[in-house]
Structures are given as C-alpha cells and as structure tokens.
Scaffold this motif. Sequence first.
Motif, PDB file in Angstrom:
ATOM      1  N   LYS A  69      -7.302  18.090   2.654  1.00  0.00           N
ATOM      2  CA  LYS A  69      -8.489  17.428   2.606  1.00  0.00           C
ATOM      3  C   LYS A  69      -8.497  15.891   2.939  1.00  0.00           C
ATOM      4  CE  LYS A  69     -12.612  17.398   0.376  1.00  0.00           C
ATOM      5  NZ  LYS A  69     -13.586  18.468   0.455  1.00  0.00           N
ATOM      6  N   ALA A  70      -7.032  15.424   2.970  1.00  0.00           N
ATOM      7  CA  ALA A  70      -6.954  14.081   3.227  1.00  0.00           C
ATOM      8  C   ALA A  70      -5.568  13.793   3.304  1.00  0.00           C
ATOM      9  CB  ALA A  70      -7.445  12.912   2.255  1.00  0.00           C
ATOM     10  N   GLY A  71      -5.064  12.778   4.201  1.00  0.00           N
ATOM     11  CA  GLY A  71      -3.752  12.367   4.062  1.00  0.00           C
ATOM     12  C   GLY A  71      -3.420  10.782   4.081  1.00  0.00           C
ATOM     13  N   ALA A  72      -2.375  10.328   3.643  1.00  0.00           N
ATOM     14  CA  ALA A  72      -2.011   8.854   3.603  1.00  0.00           C
ATOM     15  C   ALA A  72      -0.522   8.991   4.473  1.00  0.00           C
ATOM     16  CB  ALA A  72      -1.879   8.506   2.069  1.00  0.00           C
ATOM     17  N   VAL A  73      -0.787   8.087   5.641  1.00  0.00           N
ATOM     18  CA  VAL A  73       0.330   7.686   6.384  1.00  0.00           C
ATOM     19  C   VAL A  73       1.168   6.505   6.197  1.00  0.00           C
ATOM     20  CG1 VAL A  73       1.192   7.721   8.889  1.00  0.00           C
ATOM     21  CG2 VAL A  73      -0.664   9.299   8.094  1.00  0.00           C
ATOM     22  N   PHE A  74       2.287   6.365   5.877  1.00  0.00           N
ATOM     23  CA  PHE A  74       3.178   5.099   5.767  1.00  0.00           C
ATOM     24  C   PHE A  74       3.853   4.883   6.808  1.00  0.00           C
ATOM     25  CE2 PHE A  74       1.893   6.271   1.323  1.00  0.00           C
ATOM     26  CZ  PHE A  74       1.357   5.014   0.789  1.00  0.00           C
ATOM     27  N   MET A  75       3.686   3.839   7.915  1.00  0.00           N
ATOM     28  CA  MET A  75       4.592   3.358   8.828  1.00  0.00           C
ATOM     29  C   MET A  75       4.717   4.658   9.714  1.00  0.00           C
ATOM     30  SD  MET A  75       7.729   1.527   6.622  1.00  0.00           S
ATOM     31  CE  MET A  75       8.448   2.809   6.113  1.00  0.00           C
ATOM     32  N   GLY A  76       3.736   5.446  10.292  1.00  0.00           N
ATOM     33  CA  GLY A  76       3.686   6.366  11.339  1.00  0.00           C
ATOM     34  C   GLY A  76       3.368   6.123  12.612  1.00  0.00           C
ATOM     35  N   VAL A  77       3.272   7.118  13.334  1.00  0.00           N
ATOM     36  CA  VAL A  77       2.841   6.998  14.794  1.00  0.00           C
ATOM     37  C   VAL A  77       1.864   7.816  15.196  1.00  0.00           C
ATOM     38  CG1 VAL A  77       5.282   6.043  15.809  1.00  0.00           C
ATOM     39  CG2 VAL A  77       4.257   8.665  15.761  1.00  0.00           C
ATOM     40  N   SER A 132       5.064  -1.015  -4.400  1.00  0.00           N
ATOM     41  CA  SER A 132       4.470  -1.060  -5.736  1.00  0.00           C
ATOM     42  C   SER A 132       2.846  -0.891  -5.396  1.00  0.00           C
ATOM     43  CB  SER A 132       4.784  -2.373  -6.475  1.00  0.00           C
ATOM     44  OG  SER A 132       4.066  -2.099  -7.656  1.00  0.00           O
ATOM     45  N   GLY A 133       2.542   0.181  -6.029  1.00  0.00           N
ATOM     46  CA  GLY A 133       0.777   0.205  -6.207  1.00  0.00           C
ATOM     47  C   GLY A 133       0.562   0.989  -5.038  1.00  0.00           C
ATOM     48  N   MET A 134       1.100   1.146  -4.006  1.00  0.00           N
ATOM     49  CA  MET A 134       0.604   1.867  -2.704  1.00  0.00           C
ATOM     50  C   MET A 134       0.392   3.237  -2.850  1.00  0.00           C
ATOM     51  SD  MET A 134       2.486  -0.254   0.244  1.00  0.00           S
ATOM     52  CE  MET A 134       2.108  -2.204   0.315  1.00  0.00           C
ATOM     53  N   ALA A 135       1.327   4.087  -3.379  1.00  0.00           N
ATOM     54  CA  ALA A 135       1.205   5.299  -3.842  1.00  0.00           C
ATOM     55  C   ALA A 135      -0.031   5.565  -4.680  1.00  0.00           C
ATOM     56  CB  ALA A 135       2.252   5.976  -4.467  1.00  0.00           C
ATOM     57  N   ALA A 136      -0.216   4.742  -5.656  1.00  0.00           N
ATOM     58  CA  ALA A 136      -1.388   4.848  -6.435  1.00  0.00           C
ATOM     59  C   ALA A 136      -2.814   4.773  -5.546  1.00  0.00           C
ATOM     60  CB  ALA A 136      -1.514   3.891  -7.771  1.00  0.00           C
ATOM     61  N   ALA A 137      -2.755   3.769  -4.762  1.00  0.00           N
ATOM     62  CA  ALA A 137      -3.887   3.841  -3.818  1.00  0.00           C
ATOM     63  C   ALA A 137      -4.097   4.976  -3.046  1.00  0.00           C
ATOM     64  CB  ALA A 137      -3.798   2.408  -3.007  1.00  0.00           C
ATOM     65  N   ALA A 138      -3.076   5.444  -2.575  1.00  0.00           N
ATOM     66  CA  ALA A 138      -3.345   6.927  -1.740  1.00  0.00           C
ATOM     67  C   ALA A 138      -3.930   7.939  -2.595  1.00  0.00           C
ATOM     68  CB  ALA A 138      -1.832   7.171  -1.239  1.00  0.00           C
ATOM     69  N   ILE A 139      -3.417   7.870  -3.749  1.00  0.00           N
ATOM     70  CA  ILE A 139      -3.937   9.125  -4.777  1.00  0.00           C
ATOM     71  C   ILE A 139      -5.301   8.741  -5.172  1.00  0.00           C
ATOM     72  CG2 ILE A 139      -3.572   9.977  -7.135  1.00  0.00           C
ATOM     73  CD1 ILE A 139      -1.518  10.869  -4.932  1.00  0.00           C
ATOM     74  N   GLN A 140      -5.645   7.525  -5.300  1.00  0.00           N
ATOM     75  CA  GLN A 140      -7.094   7.151  -5.494  1.00  0.00           C
ATOM     76  C   GLN A 140      -7.876   7.570  -4.238  1.00  0.00           C
ATOM     77  OE1 GLN A 140      -8.123   2.839  -5.743  1.00  0.00           O
ATOM     78  NE2 GLN A 140      -9.396   3.552  -7.362  1.00  0.00           N
ATOM     79  N   PHE A 141      -7.581   7.503  -2.910  1.00  0.00           N
ATOM     80  CA  PHE A 141      -8.257   7.535  -1.848  1.00  0.00           C
ATOM     81  C   PHE A 141      -8.267   9.228  -1.727  1.00  0.00           C
ATOM     82  CE2 PHE A 141      -7.916   8.929   3.038  1.00  0.00           C
ATOM     83  CZ  PHE A 141      -8.859   8.052   3.320  1.00  0.00           C
ATOM     84  N   PHE A 142      -7.284   9.886  -2.118  1.00  0.00           N
ATOM     85  CA  PHE A 142      -7.570  11.306  -2.264  1.00  0.00           C
ATOM     86  C   PHE A 142      -8.435  11.851  -3.189  1.00  0.00           C
ATOM     87  CE2 PHE A 142      -2.626  12.028  -1.134  1.00  0.00           C
ATOM     88  CZ  PHE A 142      -2.911  11.393   0.241  1.00  0.00           C
ATOM     89  N   GLY A 143      -8.817  10.924  -3.852  1.00  0.00           N
ATOM     90  CA  GLY A 143     -10.041  11.323  -5.179  1.00  0.00           C
ATOM     91  C   GLY A 143      -9.439  11.818  -6.328  1.00  0.00           C
ATOM     92  N   LEU A 144      -8.041  11.826  -6.425  1.00  0.00           N
ATOM     93  CA  LEU A 144      -7.362  12.476  -7.608  1.00  0.00           C
ATOM     94  C   LEU A 144      -7.398  11.934  -8.857  1.00  0.00           C
ATOM     95  CD1 LEU A 144      -4.223  13.952  -5.839  1.00  0.00           C
ATOM     96  CD2 LEU A 144      -6.380  15.108  -6.338  1.00  0.00           C
ATOM     97  N   THR A 145      -7.818  10.605  -8.772  1.00  0.00           N
ATOM     98  CA  THR A 145      -7.867   9.839 -10.186  1.00  0.00           C
ATOM     99  C   THR A 145      -9.140  10.038 -10.900  1.00  0.00           C
ATOM    100  OG1 THR A 145      -8.754   7.881  -9.086  1.00  0.00           O
ATOM    101  CG2 THR A 145      -6.387   7.784  -8.963  1.00  0.00           C
TER     102      THR A 145
END
Length: 427
Positions: A166-174, A296-309
Amino acid sequence: MKRLTAWVAGVCTAVLCAALTAALPHQAAAATLTEVTGFGANPGNLRMHVYAPDNRPARPAIVLAMHGCGGSGPGLYSGSEFASLADRYGFVVVYPSASKKGNCFDSWSAESHVRGGGSDPVSLMSMITYTLERFGGDAGRVFVTGTSAGGMETNIMLGNYPDVFKAGAVFMGVPHSCFANEADYIPSPGASDCASGRVSRTPQQWGDLVRAAYPGYTGARPRVQLWHGTNDTLVYYATLQQQIDQWTNVFGLSQTPTSTDTPQANWNRRRYADSTGTVKVEAYGIQGAGHSLPSSGMAAAAIQFFGLTDSGPTSTPTPPTGACRVTYTPSTWNNGFTAAVTIANTGPADVNGWTLAWAWPGNQRITNAWNATATQQGAQVTARNAPYNATVAAGAAVTFGFQATYSGTNTAPAQFALNGTACSPAA
C-alpha cells in the motif's frame, strides 16, 4: 579511502546478533521476536523474524522492515522504534536478515529488478505471504520500509510488487534498478556510481525502470515516502532527487512539489500530490544528517504516512498520554554538564522496552551515557533502555544519566516523549 564496515546506524555486532538469535524461540509467540523457518520459497537464503504484539486487531496490518548492510533483523528490532510502534498501533512487523555481500539485500542483480525474478525479493514475498496467513493479516494494509541497503530494497519491492504494498518508506536509498550490476555495489564512499548519484537519467528513464519491473501493470501504485540526510557521504544526497524523479514520473506528477514545509527542525519536506490532493510522494531532506537514519521520530512519521496511526488497536496503548513523568536534573560547569533523567511510569500498565526522545533548545551535545544508550542527530536525542532496565513497572521509575558539552546557555529540554507519547516534565 577507508572502507566502511556498515551502511546503516544501529547495526549490531556479529557476536551480539548471534547471541540475540540464539535466544529466540523457533515457534511463533505474541509479543516476542520470533524466528520463523520454512516460510516458503527462499532463493535469497534470508532469515525471517516476526514481532506480533499482544494487542492487535483480528486482521492486523503488516510492515516489512529491512536493515542496512552488516545488520540483521534482530539488530533492527532492537535498534529502531518499529516494535514499540507496533505495540501502540497493533501491526505485525517482519524483520528479514540478508545474507549477501556482508549481509546486504540484493538490489543489484538482474533477478532482483523484475517481479518474480528470484533472489531476495522472492524470499521477502514468501515472508509476506506467510505472515498474512499465519496472523490473518489484512492484505490491503501491507507496507514496506528499510534503511540504506534495506531502503534500496524497499524501492525494489515497491516497483516489483505494486499490487502487494500500500505504501513504503525509504531511508537513505537509491532508485529502483539504479545499480547496473554487482560490481557497482561497493559499500565505500564515492566508489559506487549509483550510490554516489553519478548515474544520469531523466525522470522518464527512471520511471521506465520501475515500469519494466512489472510490464503491463496498470493498477494502483503504492505511495512513497523518502528520507535522506544532506551530509550523507556514503549514499549521496543526490540520490534523493533521483528517487523523487523516478516516483513522480511513475505517478505522472510534476517534479515540482505541490507543497513544502518544515514539520520539525531540520526536516525539510517536499510533497507531490495528485489532482485530488492525495500525496503520492513525500520527500524529507534532513539538514546536517549523515548516513544515520532513521533517527528519533522518523519511524513514527513513516507509520503515520502509512495511515496506521488512524486505526490502531481498540484497547488502551501503553503508555497512554500523560501516563509518564520525566525529572531532568542537570549539574553544570563551564561548557560541560552531567544530567540525571528519571522516567516515572504513572500509568496502569508496565512499559516493556523504552525510548525517551527530546530536542535540545541550544547547542548541547551528549558525549557519553550510562544506564541507557544515547544517540544524537542535530538537536534530536534518543535514549534507549539498557538490557537490564527495559521494564518500567506501573508506579515505578528508572533513572539514567549522561555527560554533555554546551556553549552559551544550558537550557533544559521543554518536553520529552516516551515511546513516541508525550511525557509530562516534573515541575
């Protein structure tokens, strides 16, 4: 140039990872990091661990979370906030462990660049299928995230299996299919054309690489969130724009953002929305950050972007808002200080595993800590429990300390967050 031994912060040592793995049971158990064997086709020779919180709905969401080179699934479990977020919002986390090139996920081979081609992506899909069946997961809420090599693999999975995620969060990717072959996959600063941002393609050409991963696919595409530090000298910041070019082209969007803002200090966000206002691509440039995300806080922002909050478990999470209190006691001298920090659990349930986060109002910088592991990125600080003080019983407290430097005024933090939930500072 000195060769780096890992592509991601938070990677555990081989000895620690082995010890963690050896301590894990081999049968699934709720609220325990559990190794799974025999999960299906595994051409990538990956290992699989799962964290399924006690407090989860009948059809939980699934998050695939991937480590960086040199790391492991148990290492990412212990070194990131995804498990505590799973406890709060009731989703299941799959933590795979890679086996190639010093434990890097394969995003370089021709097999990895196409749907069903083999190698690690096929193994990862077996894990998703297993988890959906084993835990009765919601096939409409499957997400993927990863850091460094795991971030690169996140783009691979989003391109190869757009009908699954449904969505993805990429940290330091290419970008997807950035590596021409294994020879360019070199974990050393400036050595890789792809990781150094030297591969020159137009947005259309980048987008074509994603479309070639699943030829003929015309269905919905997963939304994409991208994160990168401006001072990353291993996977260069230029790759962030290349990923933006790729995914905005896939969505048929302009490369000009529809909005920009700074949701937190040093977090510069660009958003790319469609004609309905739905954000399809979201990109964060983290000012001054190196190869050290998520902080800190970035995983939470990713989960929020996913709509899981928005659709977490129905029972009260631990700890609920206002159920903790932090006492911060500094002892200051010229350009240096120590501080004792006490976390009191004022809620009705035990806290099992804690992360305390805060932002400095000045230029304070931690140099060492005791009874906790402390990391700092810019003004943001994250302190995590030691193995021996992970549980804070209801009505009890835990204390840790640190030493730090400063110049100017040593003002105390204005607020704290325990496992992502605001904590009341003691008067």
